[in-house]
Write an enzyme that holds these catalytic residues in place. Sequence first.
Site, PDB file in Angstrom:
ATOM      1  N   SER A 279      15.538  -4.572  25.538  1.00 31.76           N
ATOM      2  CA  SER A 279      16.143  -5.854  25.186  1.00 31.76           C
ATOM      3  C   SER A 279      16.322  -6.709  26.443  1.00 31.76           C
ATOM      4  O   SER A 279      15.336  -7.100  27.074  1.00 31.76           O
ATOM      5  CB  SER A 279      17.462  -5.620  24.445  1.00 31.76           C
ATOM      6  OG  SER A 279      17.925  -6.804  23.859  1.00 31.76           O
ATOM      7  N   ASP A 316      11.314  -3.560  23.053  1.00 30.24           N
ATOM      8  CA  ASP A 316      11.879  -4.632  22.228  1.00 30.24           C
ATOM      9  C   ASP A 316      12.498  -5.721  23.114  1.00 30.24           C
ATOM     10  O   ASP A 316      13.663  -6.106  22.943  1.00 30.24           O
ATOM     11  CB  ASP A 316      12.912  -4.068  21.254  1.00 30.24           C
ATOM     12  CG  ASP A 316      12.742  -4.628  19.850  1.00 30.24           C
ATOM     13  OD1 ASP A 316      11.693  -5.237  19.566  1.00 30.24           O
ATOM     14  OD2 ASP A 316      13.662  -4.448  19.023  1.00 30.24           O
ATOM     15  N   HIS A 371      16.288  -3.216  16.099  1.00 29.02           N
ATOM     16  CA  HIS A 371      16.500  -3.382  17.540  1.00 29.02           C
ATOM     17  C   HIS A 371      17.271  -2.209  18.142  1.00 29.02           C
ATOM     18  O   HIS A 371      17.052  -1.842  19.297  1.00 29.02           O
ATOM     19  CB  HIS A 371      17.260  -4.683  17.785  1.00 29.02           C
ATOM     20  CG  HIS A 371      17.229  -5.163  19.199  1.00 29.02           C
ATOM     21  ND1 HIS A 371      16.057  -5.241  19.944  1.00 29.02           N
ATOM     22  CD2 HIS A 371      18.218  -5.600  20.031  1.00 29.02           C
ATOM     23  CE1 HIS A 371      16.330  -5.709  21.158  1.00 29.02           C
ATOM     24  NE2 HIS A 371      17.624  -5.922  21.239  1.00 29.02           N
TER      25      HIS A 371
END
Length: 449
Positions: A279, A316, A371
């Site tokens: 992330s 991600d 996620h």
Amino acid sequence: MSFNGGFVQIAVKRIYDWARTEQWRHKLGFFAMGSSCSNHLGIPPPKGPNHVGCTDFMMDHTAQGSFFRLYYPCQETEKAEKPDWVPNMEYFYGLADFMKINRTWSEKIFEYLFGSYKIPAYMDAPFKSSEKCPVVIFSHGLGAFRTLYSAICVELASQGFIVASVEHRDESASATFYFHEKTEPGLTQESRPMSPSASDRDGLLREWMYYRALKHGESEFPLRNKQVKQRADECILALDKLTQMNSGVAVQNVLQTPFDYTTLENSMDLCRTAVIGHSFGGATVIESLCKEVKFNRFIEAGKDAKGCKRCGVALDAWMVPLDDEIFPRVKQPIFFINSEKFQWAGNISRMKKLDCTVIDRKMITIRGTVHQSFPDFTFLTGNWIGKLMKLKGEIDPELAIDLSNKATLAFLQRHLHLEKDFNQWDPLIDGHDENLIPGTNVILLQSSM
């Protein structure tokens, strides 16, 4: 662990409000486990041939120092204990602040749900490896901290890597700490001695730093862009500290753990180094590769003047914090491993700006993932809470992380030129598996490119 958007905060708030009723003690355990008492919850053990040890390093007691959890191949030992997954109660406070819920009640909920879990590694166990270990620097997501990706880090260490999981001090972690000297001004009520003996000996007081939320009306990009630059600096600093230890340079670990860091001398193959992150940590991967000579001193793609190999894996990735101008300056191979439910056209289009005909840039998507399929939370909640909080997708979480780890190992072997058998998983790099999508499931319109 980046909770972009407000759904998770809303879900946690509902659980929090419900948990304040008298029914919570009777029902919370049932919902935490899921609908079946046979469900096994816990961080999956590593699959590689090595036992795994871990220890914490803090070099320089100030907020400008380096702080990371180190995972490494270790000797088999009966004395060493497995560490708590969440090392201090203050991290629960930080998660509560991040999710905008009351600390007192959330502490009880978090402690009940997650307080008993251990990381599948041995704390401060002696280092042992029959060969030099390639190095990985790992960067956590928004609102996370150094221990929340242990399933990934212990697997890499079990396969022969030394992994430094950085805890960022840019106010993007839900919580972290450093130390003040007793005589320093500006101590807060959060300050506390690190322990009676160490405090008396060193005169240090612990200071907690919590997540910094956006202020009302504040634009997100300037803050996140400043943070991603600091995060990259912290990854580079961690690599510098490992380089010193590998060279036999004396370092001071403020935490004074029993681990003998001198055993790491000449243990690392620093010509084979990768940076991995999830992330916000995925953006940190790209910023780090662009920024530092240790990752970016190249004559040809993926290779520097000394023949050293570097690459990055972005899990991600959240691309928002990055300046557009850095994309052409990234010269290393990068592997994007995405979830099926998080990505959107604008974010994927920024990943596509890194496409290059002469440098290997790969992208796959894991079917049925969300996620939060990469941090450890996905293994520690049953189906009901896990799916309500979007910590679980439709795919079995252990299968998802196994696919991600194997694809990562294959990519690292290919671009760090490792003499391992990870190439058995080469097809995963191109998305050749029933649970993978080559590239992305997101439809890209011309306007988003």
